[in-house]
Design an enzyme around this catalytic site. Structure first.
Site, PDB file in Angstrom:
ATOM      1  N   ILE A  77       0.848  -1.187   0.000  1.00 49.19           N
ATOM      2  CA  ILE A  77       0.000   0.000   0.000  1.00 49.19           C
ATOM      3  C   ILE A  77       0.886   1.240   0.000  1.00 49.19           C
ATOM      4  O   ILE A  77       1.935   1.267   0.643  1.00 49.19           O
ATOM      5  CB  ILE A  77      -1.019   0.021   1.157  1.00 49.19           C
ATOM      6  CG1 ILE A  77      -0.373   0.276   2.501  1.00 49.19           C
ATOM      7  CG2 ILE A  77      -1.820  -1.258   1.208  1.00 49.19           C
ATOM      8  CD1 ILE A  77      -1.381   0.625   3.561  1.00 49.19           C
ATOM      9  N   CYS A  78       0.482   2.230  -0.758  1.00 46.61           N
ATOM     10  CA  CYS A  78       1.240   3.471  -0.879  1.00 46.61           C
ATOM     11  C   CYS A  78       1.309   4.152   0.482  1.00 46.61           C
ATOM     12  O   CYS A  78       0.280   4.498   1.068  1.00 46.61           O
ATOM     13  CB  CYS A  78       0.581   4.380  -1.908  1.00 46.61           C
ATOM     14  SG  CYS A  78       1.387   5.981  -2.056  1.00 46.61           S
ATOM     15  N   VAL A  79       2.505   4.348   0.986  1.00 48.39           N
ATOM     16  CA  VAL A  79       2.682   4.908   2.323  1.00 48.39           C
ATOM     17  C   VAL A  79       2.151   6.331   2.406  1.00 48.39           C
ATOM     18  O   VAL A  79       1.498   6.698   3.390  1.00 48.39           O
ATOM     19  CB  VAL A  79       4.159   4.810   2.787  1.00 48.39           C
ATOM     20  CG1 VAL A  79       5.082   5.653   1.922  1.00 48.39           C
ATOM     21  CG2 VAL A  79       4.297   5.182   4.249  1.00 48.39           C
ATOM     22  N   ALA A  82      -1.623   6.207   2.400  1.00 47.70           N
ATOM     23  CA  ALA A  82      -2.094   5.585   3.642  1.00 47.70           C
ATOM     24  C   ALA A  82      -2.036   6.562   4.812  1.00 47.70           C
ATOM     25  O   ALA A  82      -3.006   6.686   5.573  1.00 47.70           O
ATOM     26  CB  ALA A  82      -1.269   4.338   3.950  1.00 47.70           C
TER      27      ALA A  82
END
Length: 128
Positions: A77-79, A82
């Site tokens: 997941i894209c930090v 997120a």
């Protein structure tokens, strides 16, 4: 054939994540390799362990988790996306001084480099 999937829709409220999950299952059933799923924008909500669907609904968050556990599919997941949406792992929660984390196990906070790598190493990248 080797695939990567990009999910930009939340676990509930649109069909994007559900369609992506069904596509992922179909790929594996047909003998293709699914190397990774990258959750971007609203798609990061698929990694929220606090999601609690109604008892008669499919639990998509746990479905993704099972896909990871049973088939070794990387769930990135894209930090940045997120953190903007309140999805944090234990490390980020500690760094930000938050009381707890809510990243579902099996998911990994990653940068866009994970998506770039998937684009370079897979035969197909499909976005939902």
């Amino acid at each position: 054939m080797r695939f990567a999937i990009v999910v930009t829709g939340p676990a509930y409220g649109t069909q994007q994540a559900s369609s992506a999950f069904q596509f992922a299952q179909a790929l594996i059933a047909e003998g293709h390799e699914l190397s990774s799923v990258f959750f971007y924008r609203e798609g990061v909500y698929n990694a929220n362990q606090l999601t609690s669907p109604a008892s008669d609904e499919f639990d998509l968050v746990r479905g993704w988790q099972q896909l990871n556990a049973q088939h070794g599919v990387a769930l990135n997941i894209c930090v940045a996306a997120a953190l903007r949406r309140g999805i944090v792992d234990e490390t980020e929660a500690g760094r930000l001084g938050l009381a707890s984390s809510n990243l579902q196990s099996g998911f990994t906070l990653s940068g866009l480099g994970a998506l770039a790598e998937a684009s370079l190493t897979c035969d197909r990248v499909v976005q939902f």
